[in-house]
Scaffold this motif. Structure first.
Motif, PDB file in Angstrom:
ATOM      1  N   TYR A 241       0.855  -1.185   0.000  1.00 19.11           N
ATOM      2  CA  TYR A 241       0.000   0.000   0.000  1.00 19.11           C
ATOM      3  C   TYR A 241       0.890   1.232   0.000  1.00 19.11           C
ATOM      4  O   TYR A 241       1.846   1.323   0.780  1.00 19.11           O
ATOM      5  N   LEU A 242       0.594   2.199  -0.857  1.00 24.69           N
ATOM      6  CA  LEU A 242       1.451   3.377  -1.032  1.00 24.69           C
ATOM      7  C   LEU A 242       1.191   4.426   0.048  1.00 24.69           C
ATOM      8  O   LEU A 242       0.675   5.500  -0.217  1.00 24.69           O
ATOM      9  N   TYR A 243       1.589   4.097   1.280  1.00 23.57           N
ATOM     10  CA  TYR A 243       1.433   5.069   2.365  1.00 23.57           C
ATOM     11  C   TYR A 243       2.480   6.173   2.278  1.00 23.57           C
ATOM     12  O   TYR A 243       2.211   7.333   2.558  1.00 23.57           O
ATOM     13  N   ASN A 244       3.727   5.819   1.895  1.00 22.14           N
ATOM     14  CA  ASN A 244       4.805   6.800   1.785  1.00 22.14           C
ATOM     15  C   ASN A 244       5.863   6.280   0.817  1.00 22.14           C
ATOM     16  O   ASN A 244       5.754   5.158   0.288  1.00 22.14           O
ATOM     17  N   ASP A 245       6.914   7.086   0.586  1.00 23.58           N
ATOM     18  CA  ASP A 245       7.959   6.721  -0.382  1.00 23.58           C
ATOM     19  C   ASP A 245       8.781   5.521   0.066  1.00 23.58           C
ATOM     20  O   ASP A 245       9.403   4.840  -0.765  1.00 23.58           O
ATOM     21  N   ASN A 246       8.830   5.250   1.385  1.00 19.27           N
ATOM     22  CA  ASN A 246       9.608   4.109   1.872  1.00 19.27           C
ATOM     23  C   ASN A 246       9.036   2.783   1.389  1.00 19.27           C
ATOM     24  O   ASN A 246       9.739   1.765   1.368  1.00 19.27           O
ATOM     25  N   ILE A 247       7.754   2.802   1.026  1.00 20.77           N
ATOM     26  CA  ILE A 247       7.129   1.578   0.526  1.00 20.77           C
ATOM     27  C   ILE A 247       7.824   1.110  -0.750  1.00 20.77           C
ATOM     28  O   ILE A 247       7.980  -0.084  -0.993  1.00 20.77           O
TER      29      ILE A 247
END
Length: 491
Positions: A241-247
Motif C-alpha cells: 500500500y502506497l502510504y509513503n515513499d519508503n514503501i
C-alpha cells in the motif's frame, strides 16, 4: 616490575595502531581499469566502491565525483552503473487504466511504477500491459527503461470495466514464453475486478504451474480484497500500500533486484596521442565520506607519427597492399552490379507473357491501372473468390511493434521503410518501397516492388502478384504481417 608496567601500555598502543591501520588502509574507491586508446579522445574508467551500503549506491551520480587529468579539472563526466550479473530478470507491469480508479490514485500508481523501473538492478527486462475494458500490451520485453517509462507517462484513464484477472492471466502467459526462473508479475490497481472471465482459483493454478509470483501495489486508501490476498499469498507474492515513499524501497527489496558497486566513468580527454604517460586523479564525496584514487595511463601514438617512424620499405609494401585492395574491391563491386542488371533484365523478360498487349491499348485506355516497377498488368488478374472486401487491415505479428493494428484506408498502398510509403515500418532489412497492396474488383493483391530481400506469402517467396486472403501471413524483412478483412458476397 617497573619495566613490565611501562611495556604493557606501549603494547596496547601499538596493537591499537595496527588495528586502526588495517581498517582504514584499504581505500573505498579504486580504479580497476582505464581504456584510453579504443575510442580516443573518449576515456573510460572502471571503478569500484567498497564497503558502501546499497542505499548510498542507489543515490550516487556524477555530482559525487571530481576528476582531474594531468592536473586539469574535467567539467563533463558521465557515470554508468555496471551490471555483470549472468541472470536476466523479467518483470511484467500491468496498470489499471479504467475510470473506476480515482484520478489521484491513478497518478500515484503511475509514479510508483516509474520509481520501481528507475531503480538500479541487473539485466532487467520489462513488459508493460494496461487494462480497462480490454487488456492491451503496450511493450513487449525490453531493457530500454526509458521506453517503458514514456508509455507509462502517456497512459490515461478510459473505459468503465476493469478486467483485472484477465490482465493477470495475460501477464503470466507472456512470461511463459520467456521460460526463465527469475520472473514476476507486478499489478498496479485498486483491487477491483469488473468484467473478467476468470476466477481467482484459475489464476492461482496457472501462476503456480508457471512458478510466477504475483505482486500488487494499491493506493494508500484501497479496500482490503480477500481474492487479491489469496492470489498474492498462494503464488508467493505480496501486497503493498502506497502510504509513503519508503514503501517503494520495501517493494524493491522484496523483488530482490540486485545492486552493483561497479561503475563506468566516461569523459573526453584533453591530452594528445603522443605516446606519453598521463595521470588521472579521481575524488569521491558523499556526505561525510571522502575518498581519492589515482591511476596512470599511456596514449598510443597518432597514425601520422606511426607512419613517419616506419621504414621506407615497410611503407611501400603497405601502399602497394592498399592499392591492390582498392582495385580488387572495385572489380568486385562492378561485377556485382553487372550481375544484378542481368538478373533484373531476365526477370523482366520472364514476366512479359503475363501482359496481353493485344487486348489492351495502354496509351488510349486511361482506365487501365499501371503498377510501378512490377512488370504486371492488372487487367489479366481475375479474382479467385465471389466476395469482396469492405474493410481490411494488417496486424503486426512479429517485429518492433508486435500486436499493432494498421488500417488499410486506400485502394492502393505502398509498404516499406521509406518516408514516402503509406505504411512505414522502421526496419533496415526492409526496402524503401518493399511491397504494394492494391484492391482490384473487390479483392486485395500483393506486389513485390523488386525488394532487395524479397517477400514471402505464407512461407513461400512471392514471384508475381498474388491475391491475398483473410489470415494470410506476409513476411518482409524481420517483420510478419497478418492480413485481415471483412468481406461480403458479390451481388
Amino acid at each position: 616490575m617497573m619495566i613490565k608496567k611501562i611495556l604493557i601500555p606501549i603494547k596496547i598502543i601499538i596493537l591499537y595502531h595496527i588495528i586502526i591501520t588495517d581498517i582504514y588502509a584499504a581505500s573505498l574507491l579504486s580504479i580497476k581499469k582505464i581504456e584510453s586508446n579504443k575510442q580516443f579522445p573518449n576515456i573510460f574508467l572502471e571503478i569500484t566502491l567498497e564497503k558502501i551500503t546499497n542505499n548510498i549506491i542507489e543515490d550516487i551520480d556524477e555530482d559525487n565525483f571530481i576528476l582531474y587529468e594531468d592536473g586539469t579539472k574535467i567539467s563533463n563526466i558521465k557515470l554508468v552503473q555496471i551490471h555483470d550479473l549472468k541472470e536476466s530478470y523479467y518483470t511484467v507491469i500491468s496498470i489499471d487504466t479504467s475510470k473506476s480508479i480515482n484520478y489521484d490514485y491513478f497518478n500515484s500508481l503511475k509514479k510508483a511504477a516509474i520509481k520501481i523501473i528507475k531503480k538500479p538492478g541487473g539485466k532487467e527486462n520489462f513488459a508493460l500491459f494496461s487494462f480497462n475494458d480490454e487488456v492491451k500490451l503496450l511493450n513487449n520485453f525490453t531493457a530500454d527503461k526509458e521506453l517503458i517509462i514514456k508509455n507509462i507517462q502517456r497512459a490515461s484513464r478510459h473505459g468503465k470495466k476493469s478486467i483485472l484477472f484477465n490482465s493477470i492471466y495475460d501477464s503470466i502467459e507472456l512470461l511463459k514464453q520467456v521460460n526463465i526462473e527469475k520472473k514476476k508479475v507486478l499489478i498496479f490497481t485498486d483491487g477491483r475486478d469488473i468484467g473478467s472471465t476468470l476466477s481467482d482459483n484459475d489464476l492461482i493454478k496457472f501462476a503456480n504451474e508457471q512458478k510466477t509470483p504475483i505482486y500488487f501495489v494499491f493506493p494508500k486508501k484501497a479496500l482490503e480484497n480477500k481474492q487479491i490476498s489469496r492470489i498474492s499469498t498462494l503464488t508467493g507474492g505480496k501486497i503493498f500500500y502506497l502510504y509513503n515513499d519508503n514503501i517503494i524501497n520495501d517493494l524493491n527489496s522484496s523483488l530482490n533486484y540486485p545492486i552493483s558497486n561497479r561503475f563506468r566513468i566516461n569523459y573526453k580527454s584533453m591530452v594528445k596521442l603522443d605516446g606519453s604517460e598521463h595521470q588521472i586523479d579521481l575524488m569521491f564525496k558523499f556526505g561525510t565520506i571522502k575518498e581519492n584514487a589515482m591511476e596512470k595511463f599511456v596514449t598510443s601514438k597518432s597514425v601520422v607519427d606511426l607512419i613517419l617512424s616506419m621504414d621506407s620499405r615497410i611503407l611501400m609494401i603497405i601502399t602497394i597492399f592498399l592499392v591492390l585492395s582498392l582495385l580488387i574491391l572495385n572489380i568486385f563491386i562492378f561485377r556485382r552490379k553487372k550481375n544484378q542488371i542481368i538478373q533484373r533484365n531476365s526477370n523482366d523478360n520472364n514476366n512479359l507473357p503475363l501482359i496481353k498487349s493485344s487486348a489492351i491499348n495502354i496509351e488510349n485506355n486511361t482506365n487501365v491501372p499501371i503498377i510501378e516497377n512490377t512488370g504486371y498488368n492488372d487487367s489479366v488478374i481475375e479474382p479467385e473468390n465471389e466476395y469482396y472486401y469492405t474493410d481490411a487491415w494488417l496486424i503486426q505479428k512479429e517485429g518492433l511493434d508486435a500486436g499493432k493494428k494498421i488500417l488499410i484506408i486506400s485502394d492502393e498502398i505502398i509498404i516499406g521503410s521509406g518516408d514516402e510509403c503509406g505504411i512505414i515500418i522502421n526496419d533496415n532489412s526492409i526496402s524503401f518501397k518493399h511491397i504494394k497492396l492494391k484492391k482490384l474488383k473487390g479483392q486485395y493483391y500483393i506486389y513485390d516492388l523488386i525488394s532487395e530481400k524479397g517477400t514471402f506469402l505464407n512461407g513461400k517467396k512471392l514471384l508475381r502478384p498474388r491475391e491475398i486472403h483473410d489470415w494470410d501471413e506476409i513476411k518482409i524483412g524481420k517483420n510478419c504481417l497478418i492480413f485481415r478483412g471483412t468481406n461480403s458476397k458479390n451481388l
